[in-house]
Write a protein that holds these residues in place. Structure first.
Motif, PDB file in Angstrom:
ATOM      1  N   PRO A 179      -0.960  10.003  -1.848  1.00 18.86           N
ATOM      2  CA  PRO A 179      -0.985   8.716  -2.556  1.00 18.86           C
ATOM      3  C   PRO A 179      -0.239   7.608  -1.810  1.00 18.86           C
ATOM      4  CG  PRO A 179       0.444  10.300  -3.676  1.00 18.86           C
ATOM      5  CD  PRO A 179      -0.316  11.061  -2.647  1.00 18.86           C
ATOM      6  N   TRP A 180       0.785   7.993  -1.018  1.00 19.25           N
ATOM      7  CA  TRP A 180       1.493   6.972  -0.243  1.00 19.25           C
ATOM      8  C   TRP A 180       0.562   6.350   0.797  1.00 19.25           C
ATOM      9  CZ3 TRP A 180       3.272   7.658   5.053  1.00 19.25           C
ATOM     10  CH2 TRP A 180       3.994   6.551   5.528  1.00 19.25           C
ATOM     11  N   ARG A 181      -0.161   7.195   1.529  1.00 18.57           N
ATOM     12  CA  ARG A 181      -1.067   6.676   2.553  1.00 18.57           C
ATOM     13  C   ARG A 181      -2.251   5.947   1.938  1.00 18.57           C
ATOM     14  NH1 ARG A 181      -1.513  10.645   7.854  1.00 18.57           N
ATOM     15  NH2 ARG A 181       0.173   9.566   8.942  1.00 18.57           N
ATOM     16  N   ALA A 182      -2.643   6.345   0.733  1.00 19.07           N
ATOM     17  CA  ALA A 182      -3.758   5.676   0.053  1.00 19.07           C
ATOM     18  C   ALA A 182      -3.320   4.363  -0.600  1.00 19.07           C
ATOM     19  CB  ALA A 182      -4.354   6.606  -1.004  1.00 19.07           C
ATOM     20  N   GLY A 183      -2.005   4.097  -0.588  1.00 16.96           N
ATOM     21  CA  GLY A 183      -1.505   2.856  -1.169  1.00 16.96           C
ATOM     22  C   GLY A 183      -1.457   2.844  -2.680  1.00 16.96           C
ATOM     23  N   VAL A 184      -1.455   4.037  -3.309  1.00 13.91           N
ATOM     24  CA  VAL A 184      -1.459   4.090  -4.769  1.00 13.91           C
ATOM     25  C   VAL A 184      -0.169   4.695  -5.332  1.00 13.91           C
ATOM     26  CG1 VAL A 184      -3.968   4.196  -4.897  1.00 13.91           C
ATOM     27  CG2 VAL A 184      -2.660   6.329  -4.782  1.00 13.91           C
ATOM     28  N   LEU A 185       0.810   4.973  -4.476  1.00 10.90           N
ATOM     29  CA  LEU A 185       2.072   5.527  -4.948  1.00 10.90           C
ATOM     30  C   LEU A 185       2.966   4.384  -5.445  1.00 10.90           C
ATOM     31  CD1 LEU A 185       4.052   7.901  -5.258  1.00 10.90           C
ATOM     32  CD2 LEU A 185       4.806   7.471  -2.906  1.00 10.90           C
ATOM     33  N   PRO A 186       3.313   4.362  -6.729  1.00  5.12           N
ATOM     34  CA  PRO A 186       4.179   3.284  -7.233  1.00  5.12           C
ATOM     35  C   PRO A 186       5.551   3.332  -6.564  1.00  5.12           C
ATOM     36  CG  PRO A 186       3.147   4.498  -9.044  1.00  5.12           C
ATOM     37  CD  PRO A 186       2.905   5.292  -7.802  1.00  5.12           C
ATOM     38  N   SER A 187       6.164   2.188  -6.452  1.00  7.04           N
ATOM     39  CA  SER A 187       7.505   2.131  -5.891  1.00  7.04           C
ATOM     40  C   SER A 187       8.486   2.866  -6.796  1.00  7.04           C
ATOM     41  CB  SER A 187       7.957   0.680  -5.728  1.00  7.04           C
ATOM     42  OG  SER A 187       9.314   0.617  -5.348  1.00  7.04           O
ATOM     43  N   ALA A 188       9.410   3.578  -6.171  1.00 11.28           N
ATOM     44  CA  ALA A 188      10.442   4.273  -6.943  1.00 11.28           C
ATOM     45  C   ALA A 188      11.603   3.353  -7.279  1.00 11.28           C
ATOM     46  CB  ALA A 188      10.953   5.486  -6.165  1.00 11.28           C
ATOM     47  N   ARG A 189      11.719   2.230  -6.596  1.00 14.06           N
ATOM     48  CA  ARG A 189      12.870   1.356  -6.794  1.00 14.06           C
ATOM     49  C   ARG A 189      12.760   0.611  -8.129  1.00 14.06           C
ATOM     50  NH1 ARG A 189      16.674  -0.255  -3.701  1.00 14.06           N
ATOM     51  NH2 ARG A 189      15.659   0.443  -1.783  1.00 14.06           N
ATOM     52  N   PRO A 190      13.736   0.774  -9.029  1.00  6.22           N
ATOM     53  CA  PRO A 190      13.678   0.031 -10.295  1.00  6.22           C
ATOM     54  C   PRO A 190      13.847  -1.457 -10.052  1.00  6.22           C
ATOM     55  CG  PRO A 190      15.293   1.834 -10.374  1.00  6.22           C
ATOM     56  CD  PRO A 190      14.895   1.664  -8.942  1.00  6.22           C
ATOM     57  N   GLU A 191      13.133  -2.242 -10.813  1.00  6.77           N
ATOM     58  CA  GLU A 191      13.241  -3.690 -10.694  1.00  6.77           C
ATOM     59  C   GLU A 191      14.600  -4.158 -11.220  1.00  6.77           C
ATOM     60  OE1 GLU A 191      10.815  -7.714 -12.132  1.00  6.77           O
ATOM     61  OE2 GLU A 191      10.021  -5.706 -12.547  1.00  6.77           O
ATOM     62  N   ASP A 192      15.233  -5.048 -10.456  1.00  6.23           N
ATOM     63  CA  ASP A 192      16.510  -5.644 -10.865  1.00  6.23           C
ATOM     64  C   ASP A 192      17.537  -4.562 -11.196  1.00  6.23           C
ATOM     65  OD1 ASP A 192      18.245  -7.710 -11.341  1.00  6.23           O
ATOM     66  OD2 ASP A 192      17.466  -8.197 -13.324  1.00  6.23           O
TER      67      ASP A 192
END
Length: 284
Positions: A204-217
């Motif tokens: 999914p990372w290479r396909a560009g569909v892995l959501p970011s793990a970093r929480p916003e703010d």
């Protein structure tokens, strides 16, 4: 020292987490979230095993990793799915509250866990990771980093490598980037040889569909939670700049940064005694 078992954490899809545990009091549980994410937990067993008895150290392999459930659809590899697994794991271990240590990518997941279920996290350790985002120019002008990264870049561009072979080759090629002290490198390579690499999250990372793990703010939200936080870092970390740990500590009153000199991304390998002393002192 470690007991090992599979723990069911999800019914749909069916997921079991391979989990290693040390003896120790249940009310002093330390949940450890490994990085990668296509690694397993074993590269973190030392020096954490030294906490056995005083703490119950719990080290799961995340879904898709190590000896945990693999073969899921790409959409089931998400940071939120991991958080759900970890909450279910704590429930299965009859652990209402735990100290949580997240390493590297696991540090981002640990922040998400604390924000999702703040009542379940007693103390938070963000190790070799960051709370603020990494600026694009964070490492500008650091020639030695550029030189050490070259070998890993060659691996990722090699068309002959794929799957777990690619993940392993990249980890080995980046060893000189992750470990600062040359004398620590042979032992680290022996440690890597025992890691059961996967490539489930790579898809999914290479396909560009892995959501970011970093929480916003994250800095503001963690500050508002008031969870005691240790930002544990190596000064020569070439993945997450040490300055970000120090920066976060200035805006999070309940956070304390410990930056260890002569240590890289794998600070627990470069300086195991100093790393463990900082962790033990914080958890006491």
């Amino acid at each position: 020292m470690f007991t090992e078992s599979l723990v069911a954490v999800s019914a749909e899809p069916a997921v079991e987490l391979f989990t290693a545990r040390t003896p120790g009091p249940a009310d002093r549980t330390l949940l450890v979230i490994h990085g990668g994410p296509d690694w397993d937990h074993t590269y973190l067993r030392e020096p954490l095993s030294a906490l056995a008895g005083r703490h119950r150290v719990v080290l799961p392999d995340l879904r898709g990793c190590g000896r945990s459930t693999r073969g899921l659809a790409d959409g089931h590899y998400t940071p939120d799915a991991v958080v759900g697994d970890l909450v279910a794991l704590l429930d299965a271990l009859d652990c209402p509250r735990a100290d949580v240590l997240g390493f590297s990518y696991g540090g981002l997941l640990a922040q998400r866990l604390a924000l999702a279920v703040p009542g379940r996290v007693r103390k938070l350790v963000v190790a070799s990771s960051s709370v603020p985002p990494v600026p694009p120019d964070a490492f500008a002008g650091w020639r030695e980093r550029e030189e050490r990264l070259a070998a890993e870049a060659d691996v990722w561009s090699d068309p002959a490598l794929s799957g777990p072979d690619l993940t392993r080759a990249a980890a080995v090629a980046s060893a000189a980037t992750d470990v600062w002290r040359p004398e620590a490198l042979p032992g680290y390579l022996r440690r890597l040889a025992k890691v059961r690499f996967s490539a489930e999250w790579m898809r999914p990372w290479r396909a560009g569909v892995l959501p970011s793990a970093r929480p916003e703010d994250a800095a503001r939200r963690l500050r508002d939670l008031g969870v005691p936080t240790l930002l544990l870092h190596g000064r020569q970390d070439m993945t997450f700049p040490a300055a970000l740990a120090e920066e976060a500590a200035t805006v999070m009153p309940d956070a304390h940064a410990v930056v260890i000199e002569e240590a890289g991304h794998m600070a627990h390998v470069d300086q195991p005694d100093r790393w463990l002393d900082a962790l033990s002192g914080f958890l006491s």
